[in-house]
Structures are given as structure tokens and as C-alpha cells.
Write an enzyme that holds these catalytic residues in place. Structure first.
Site, PDB file in Angstrom:
ATOM      1  CE  LYS A  12       2.771   3.482   0.935  1.00 12.52           C
ATOM      2  NZ  LYS A  12       3.259   4.709   0.311  1.00 12.52           N
ATOM      3  CG  ASP A  65       6.280   7.880  -3.586  1.00 13.02           C
ATOM      4  OD1 ASP A  65       5.168   7.311  -3.561  1.00 13.02           O
ATOM      5  OD2 ASP A  65       6.686   8.519  -4.560  1.00 13.02           O
ATOM      6  CB  SER A  66       6.547   2.092  -1.891  1.00 15.02           C
ATOM      7  OG  SER A  66       5.261   2.287  -1.384  1.00 15.02           O
ATOM      8  CG  PHE A 140      -1.226  -2.391   1.735  1.00 17.27           C
ATOM      9  CD1 PHE A 140      -0.368  -2.716   2.779  1.00 17.27           C
ATOM     10  CD2 PHE A 140      -0.763  -1.502   0.765  1.00 17.27           C
ATOM     11  CE1 PHE A 140       0.910  -2.167   2.864  1.00 17.27           C
ATOM     12  CE2 PHE A 140       0.508  -0.943   0.848  1.00 17.27           C
ATOM     13  CZ  PHE A 140       1.348  -1.281   1.889  1.00 17.27           C
ATOM     14  CG  ASP A 143       1.222  -6.816   0.413  1.00 18.52           C
ATOM     15  OD1 ASP A 143       2.299  -6.463  -0.095  1.00 18.52           O
ATOM     16  OD2 ASP A 143       0.835  -6.414   1.523  1.00 18.52           O
TER      17      ASP A 143
END
Ligand code: IMP
Length: 180
Positions: A12, A65-66, A140, A143
């Protein structure tokens, strides 16, 4: 301008630093884990996390945050994406999706920026689909199984930053910061 990104996730941080360069913003890295409350709403989780974290910081910072939301699994893993990745990973998701026809999914990112007084949130979303097998070796997390317009994020390298949920959320933060 420099802004501090608090995250323990190097992937990230690298992405956000590259996006910052396009805006002439230097992104500093505070590498640390922090407490994330459980819940179903990413925006709420990010906001509360940033508020709790602000007690430790004198100057402004942001967190992100995802999550990956799969339509045929009613949005799973969503806010639990991190735990699910650590436990069953991409192989586990592909098993859950075996023979499932509807493979549509999206990533959502929420950025929460603490300006020294309060939290401001910015979100971004990208729609795609879950592949049948892992493809690509860059990036990462999910993905290798998230396909956007024919290629997985892991097959795109830096080009992922043109389309990603994170790009969209960070772009909102950076343009808001440059207008202030
Ligand atoms: P968190 O935001 O750190 O809680 O991350 C949620 C989970 O989603 C982690 O397992 C990440 O690896 C994964 N994730 C978040 N963003 C992405 C992305 O851009 N690509 C792939 N996986 C991601």
C-alpha cells in the site's frame, strides 16, 4: 508538501508514494500496526481507527482501509478481507468461487485523514471480476485474482495505479489537500 501515511502494509505504501509523486506530494511512511474495530462499514472502521490513532500523534496523518467485495458471496470478504487473506488466501477464495458463474467483484478503499482536529474520509471503488486462477506476480494481496478489463492487477505492475480503488480515494485526498 509532506503527509504521513500510517500503515504496516508495504504494498500500500509503495502505491500511495507513487501516486503522491504525480501530485508533487511527498508521502512519509509511519510503519506500524494499529487497532481496527470490527464492523460491516469500511468508512466507519477507518474513521474510528484514525480517531483512536490520533491520540498518539501530534501532527496530521492518514490511514487507508480497503476490502474486496464479491457479489455472488454477498459482499464477502468485504471488511474482513485482511483476516480472510491471512487465513484462506487467494487459493481459498478461488475454491469458494469454483463453478460460480457470476464473478463480479469490486475493491473499495477508504482513506481517513486526521487534520489535527477531526477526521475527513475519502473513498474509491473499482469494479472487476474474480479470475479462475491466479495470474501475475506483481502487487500484493488479492491482486492476482482481481481482473480489470482483461488483466489482473498483478499483471499490470505500476499501471494498476491508474485504475485502482486506492488511486481514486487517494486522489480525492490529495486534491482536497492541495486546495486547502
Ligand atoms: P486492510 O485495508 O489493510 O485491512 O486490507 C484488507 C485486505 O485486502 C488485505 O488482505 C489486503 O492485502 C487486501 N487488499 C487491499 N487492497 C488491495 C489491493 O489493492 N490489491 C489486493 N489486495 C488488496
Amino acid at each position: 508538501m509532506e503527509v504521513i501515511f500510517v500503515t504496516s502494509n508495504e504494498g500500500k505504501y509503495r502505491e500511495v508514494r507513487a501516486i503522491g509523486k504525480k501530485y508533487g506530494i511527498n508521502v512519509g511512511w509511519m510503519r506500524m500496526e494499529y487497532f481496527e474495530p470490527q464492523g460491516n462499514d469500511l468508512e466507519e472502521i477507518a474513521k474510528i481507527s484514525a480517531e483512536l490513532l490520533s491520540e498518539k500523534f501530534q501532527s496530521p496523518f492518514f490511514i487507508e482501509d480497503s476490502g474486496l467485495f464479491i457479489d455472488s458471496l454477498n459482499g464477502f470478504p468485504g471488511p474482513y478481507s485482511s483476516y480472510v487473506f491471512k487465513t484462506i488466501g487467494n487459493e481459498g477464495i478461488l475454491k469458494l468461487m469454483k463453478d460460480v458463474e457470476d464473478r463480479s467483484a469490486h475493491f473499495l478503499a477508504v482513506v481517513a485523514y486526521w487534520d489535527g482536529e477531526k477526521v475527513h474520509t475519502f473513498s474509491g471503488r473499482v469494479d472487476g471480476r474474480i479470475t479462475d486462477e491466479m495470474r501475475g506476480c506483481e502487487g500484493f494481496g488479492y491482486d492476482p485474482i482481481f481482473e480489470y478489463e482483461g488483466r489482473t492487477f498483478a499483471e499490470m505492475g505500476e499501471e494498476k495505479n491508474e485504475y485502482s480503488h486506492r488511486r481514486k480515494a487517494i486522489e480525492k485526498l490529495f486534491s482536497w489537500l492541495s486546495e486547502r
